[in-house]
Enzyme design. Structure first.
Site, PDB file in Angstrom:
ATOM      1  N   ASP A 189       0.849  -1.193   0.000  1.00  0.00           N
ATOM      2  CA  ASP A 189       0.000   0.000   0.000  1.00  0.00           C
ATOM      3  C   ASP A 189       0.883   1.240   0.000  1.00  0.00           C
ATOM      4  OD1 ASP A 189      -1.666   2.100   0.390  1.00  0.00           O
ATOM      5  OD2 ASP A 189      -2.895   1.146   1.924  1.00  0.00           O
ATOM      6  N   HIS A 194       0.992   8.012   3.867  1.00  0.00           N
ATOM      7  CA  HIS A 194       1.661   7.315   4.965  1.00  0.00           C
ATOM      8  C   HIS A 194       3.183   7.516   4.959  1.00  0.00           C
ATOM      9  CE1 HIS A 194      -2.252   5.589   5.435  1.00  0.00           C
ATOM     10  NE2 HIS A 194      -2.212   5.117   4.211  1.00  0.00           N
ATOM     11  N   ILE A 209       0.323   9.489   8.549  1.00  0.00           N
ATOM     12  CA  ILE A 209      -0.389   8.640   9.521  1.00  0.00           C
ATOM     13  C   ILE A 209      -0.142   7.163   9.202  1.00  0.00           C
ATOM     14  CG2 ILE A 209      -2.140  10.383  10.020  1.00  0.00           C
ATOM     15  CD1 ILE A 209      -4.085   8.890   8.206  1.00  0.00           C
ATOM     16  N   GLY A 212      -4.445   2.451   8.090  1.00  0.00           N
ATOM     17  CA  GLY A 212      -5.512   1.841   8.886  1.00  0.00           C
ATOM     18  C   GLY A 212      -5.326   0.331   8.959  1.00  0.00           C
TER      19      GLY A 212
HETATM   20  C1  LIG Z   1      -6.614   5.802   1.902  1.00  0.00           C
HETATM   21  C2  LIG Z   1      -6.367   5.902   3.370  1.00  0.00           C
HETATM   22  C3  LIG Z   1      -5.963   4.857   4.043  1.00  0.00           C
HETATM   23  C4  LIG Z   1      -5.800   4.878   5.498  1.00  0.00           C
HETATM   24  O1  LIG Z   1      -5.296   3.935   6.007  1.00  0.00           O
HETATM   25  S1  LIG Z   1      -6.343   6.205   6.436  1.00  0.00           S
HETATM   26  C5  LIG Z   1      -5.997   5.707   8.133  1.00  0.00           C
HETATM   27  C6  LIG Z   1      -7.088   4.912   8.751  1.00  0.00           C
HETATM   28  N1  LIG Z   1      -8.344   5.591   8.804  1.00  0.00           N
HETATM   29  C7  LIG Z   1      -8.578   6.624   9.650  1.00  0.00           C
HETATM   30  O2  LIG Z   1      -7.710   7.090  10.355  1.00  0.00           O
HETATM   31  C8  LIG Z   1      -9.979   7.201   9.690  1.00  0.00           C
HETATM   32  C9  LIG Z   1     -10.397   7.479  11.083  1.00  0.00           C
HETATM   33  N2  LIG Z   1     -11.761   7.965  11.129  1.00  0.00           N
HETATM   34  C10 LIG Z   1     -12.064   9.272  11.042  1.00  0.00           C
HETATM   35  O3  LIG Z   1     -11.187  10.114  10.938  1.00  0.00           O
HETATM   36  C11 LIG Z   1     -13.515   9.630  11.090  1.00  0.00           C
HETATM   37  O4  LIG Z   1     -14.239   8.612  11.658  1.00  0.00           O
HETATM   38  C12 LIG Z   1     -14.118   9.917   9.683  1.00  0.00           C
HETATM   39  C13 LIG Z   1     -13.425  11.155   9.060  1.00  0.00           C
HETATM   40  C14 LIG Z   1     -13.977   8.725   8.745  1.00  0.00           C
HETATM   41  C15 LIG Z   1     -15.605  10.259   9.845  1.00  0.00           C
HETATM   42  O5  LIG Z   1     -15.723  11.207  10.835  1.00  0.00           O
HETATM   43  P1  LIG Z   1     -16.887  12.293  10.787  1.00  0.00           P
HETATM   44  O6  LIG Z   1     -16.883  12.992   9.489  1.00  0.00           O
HETATM   45  O7  LIG Z   1     -16.736  13.133  12.020  1.00  0.00           O
HETATM   46  O8  LIG Z   1     -18.144  11.379  10.829  1.00  0.00           O
HETATM   47  P2  LIG Z   1     -19.434  11.524  11.706  1.00  0.00           P
HETATM   48  O9  LIG Z   1     -19.920  12.938  11.613  1.00  0.00           O
HETATM   49  O10 LIG Z   1     -19.176  10.930  13.051  1.00  0.00           O
HETATM   50  O11 LIG Z   1     -20.445  10.567  10.927  1.00  0.00           O
HETATM   51  C16 LIG Z   1     -20.914  10.928   9.637  1.00  0.00           C
HETATM   52  C17 LIG Z   1     -21.592   9.705   9.015  1.00  0.00           C
HETATM   53  O12 LIG Z   1     -20.582   8.780   8.596  1.00  0.00           O
HETATM   54  C18 LIG Z   1     -20.705   7.547   9.330  1.00  0.00           C
HETATM   55  N3  LIG Z   1     -19.322   7.157   9.709  1.00  0.00           N
HETATM   56  C19 LIG Z   1     -18.560   7.763  10.658  1.00  0.00           C
HETATM   57  N4  LIG Z   1     -17.367   7.182  10.688  1.00  0.00           N
HETATM   58  C20 LIG Z   1     -17.378   6.201   9.771  1.00  0.00           C
HETATM   59  C21 LIG Z   1     -16.422   5.250   9.363  1.00  0.00           C
HETATM   60  N5  LIG Z   1     -15.208   5.192   9.932  1.00  0.00           N
HETATM   61  N6  LIG Z   1     -16.749   4.381   8.399  1.00  0.00           N
HETATM   62  C22 LIG Z   1     -17.987   4.418   7.825  1.00  0.00           C
HETATM   63  N7  LIG Z   1     -18.942   5.318   8.184  1.00  0.00           N
HETATM   64  C23 LIG Z   1     -18.636   6.183   9.140  1.00  0.00           C
HETATM   65  C24 LIG Z   1     -21.563   7.847  10.543  1.00  0.00           C
HETATM   66  O13 LIG Z   1     -22.265   6.702  10.929  1.00  0.00           O
HETATM   67  C25 LIG Z   1     -22.465   8.934  10.020  1.00  0.00           C
HETATM   68  O14 LIG Z   1     -23.497   8.354   9.275  1.00  0.00           O
HETATM   69  P3  LIG Z   1     -24.956   9.014   9.294  1.00  0.00           P
HETATM   70  O15 LIG Z   1     -24.813  10.396   8.763  1.00  0.00           O
HETATM   71  O16 LIG Z   1     -25.768   8.136   8.380  1.00  0.00           O
HETATM   72  O17 LIG Z   1     -25.424   8.978  10.722  1.00  0.00           O
END
Ligand SMILES: C/C=C/C(=O)SCCNC(=O)CCNC(=O)[C@H](O)C(C)(C)COP(=O)(O)OP(=O)(O)OC[C@H]1O[C@@H](n2cnc3c(N)ncnc32)[C@H](O)[C@@H]1OP(=O)(O)O
Length: 286
Positions: A189, A194, A209, A212
């Site tokens: 990846d 990253h 970062i 994931g």
């Molecule tokens: C290519 C990249 C590769 C990687 O490896 S990246 C590293 C690993 N991933 C991360 O670090 C991501 C960590 N997660 C976050 O930063 C946050 O979490 C998000 C930015 C993904 C979302 O946060 P927010 O925008 O504040 O979401 P909300 O306002 O809490 O929810 C909005 C809607 O989105 C759904 N949701 C929230 N988080 C996730 C998720 N992680 N996966 C799928 N859906 C999600 C909820 O349920 C809700 O939905 P509804 O509006 O229908 O109520």
């Protein structure tokens, strides 16, 4: 330009043949920090060629089509993409080396609205080339933070696993190396998020970062050690939501709740910041 959901749903993935060697299997495990204790024989099994075993979570890097949303033809604002959820269903244990076919498809695009984002759901079958057996199915949700409001369907999205309200039964703390992302990316990846500070800044982060899927693998390690008797063949399923990024060098504490019939719930926190980074986790052992 808004994304075109039909185009993404019909993205023309070709079957991807992937031959991996003992060296690749060891590199994957080193990326998760295994082998830090040279006297721990349970860990040595994943990082030493004698009696080598593959970690079950290694399936997430096998037959992987790469960071394909970076292709300008997708229309996706790739610098804002985060990994939202990850699932794995294991049908047969992974050989320590071999040739697999990765068969990827996009299974859904959900519009969370302008300024919020879009979800892209996909599945990948990992098939043993020689026998034709389905070894596992890897599923993922990408959170396209820059692509909401394209006018598509707003659901339904799969409901996250409901967590128990009591205190966890077990907890496993695993440090990550400051260079963990730079090692992990060699498993396939190569998303610059990253590795490249400029790309990380464009995505809104103070530094590159951790993948994931590296955090996912570390939690898988913790579960295997605490629940699966360190037997790689014992993991049947592992699903989780990514809730906050991890920076390489941080310590990942996996909290585990025992459930019925080999099922457990889990989440993970970064010890240094007391932030939940994985939540709504569910795994099955058998
Ligand atoms: C290519 C990249 C590769 C990687 O490896 S990246 C590293 C690993 N991933 C991360 O670090 C991501 C960590 N997660 C976050 O930063 C946050 O979490 C998000 C930015 C993904 C979302 O946060 P927010 O925008 O504040 O979401 P909300 O306002 O809490 O929810 C909005 C809607 O989105 C759904 N949701 C929230 N988080 C996730 C998720 N992680 N996966 C799928 N859906 C999600 C909820 O349920 C809700 O939905 P509804 O509006 O229908 O109520």
């Amino acid at each position: 330009m808004p994304i075109d959901p039909e185009r993404l749903l019909n993205w023309p993935f070709e079957d991807l043949e992937h031959t991996y060697t003992a060296r690749d299997t060891i590199l994957y495990a080193l990326g998760l920090g295994l082998g830090a204790d040279p006297l721990d024989e349970a860990q040595l099994r994943f990082v030493y060629e004698e009696n080598l075993a593959a970690l079950p979570t290694m399936a997430v890097v096998l037959g992987y089509p790469g960071f394909w949303v970076k292709d300008p033809a997708t229309g996706v604002d790739w610098k804002k993409v985060l990994h939202g959820e990850q699932g794995l269903e294991v049908f047969k244990p992974l050989p320590a080396e071999g040739t697999v076919i990765g068969r990827t498809r996009v299974t859904g695009i959900i519009d969370k609205g302008a300024g919020k984002g879009a979800l892209l759901l996909s599945d990948r079958d990992v098939i043993d080339k020689k026998s034709g057996d389905l070894l596992c199915r890897v599923s993922g949700t990408s959170f396209l933070r820059g692509d909401g409001g394209f006018g598509g369907s707003s659901g339904p999205a799969p409901a996250p696993h409901a967590m128990p309200e009591r205190a966890p039964d077990l907890s496993v703390s695993i440090p990550t190396l400051p260079q963990a992302a730079l090692i992990y990316r060699l498993s396939g990846d190569y998303n610059p998020l990253h590795a490249d500070p400029k790309v990380a800044a464009a995505g809104g982060f103070k530094a590159p970062i951790l993948h994931g899927l590296c955090t996912y693998g570390v939690a898988g390690r913790a579960l295997l050690q605490a629940v699966g008797g360190s037997k790689p063949e014992s993991l049947r399923r592992m699903d989780v939501r990514f809730t906050s990024p991890v920076y390489p060098g941080e310590t990942i504490v996996t909290e585990i709740w025992k459930g019925e019939g080999g099922a457990v719930s889990f989440r993970a926190k970064v010890a240094e910041r007391d932030v939940v980074v994985l939540n709504n986790g569910r795994a099955e052992f058998g």
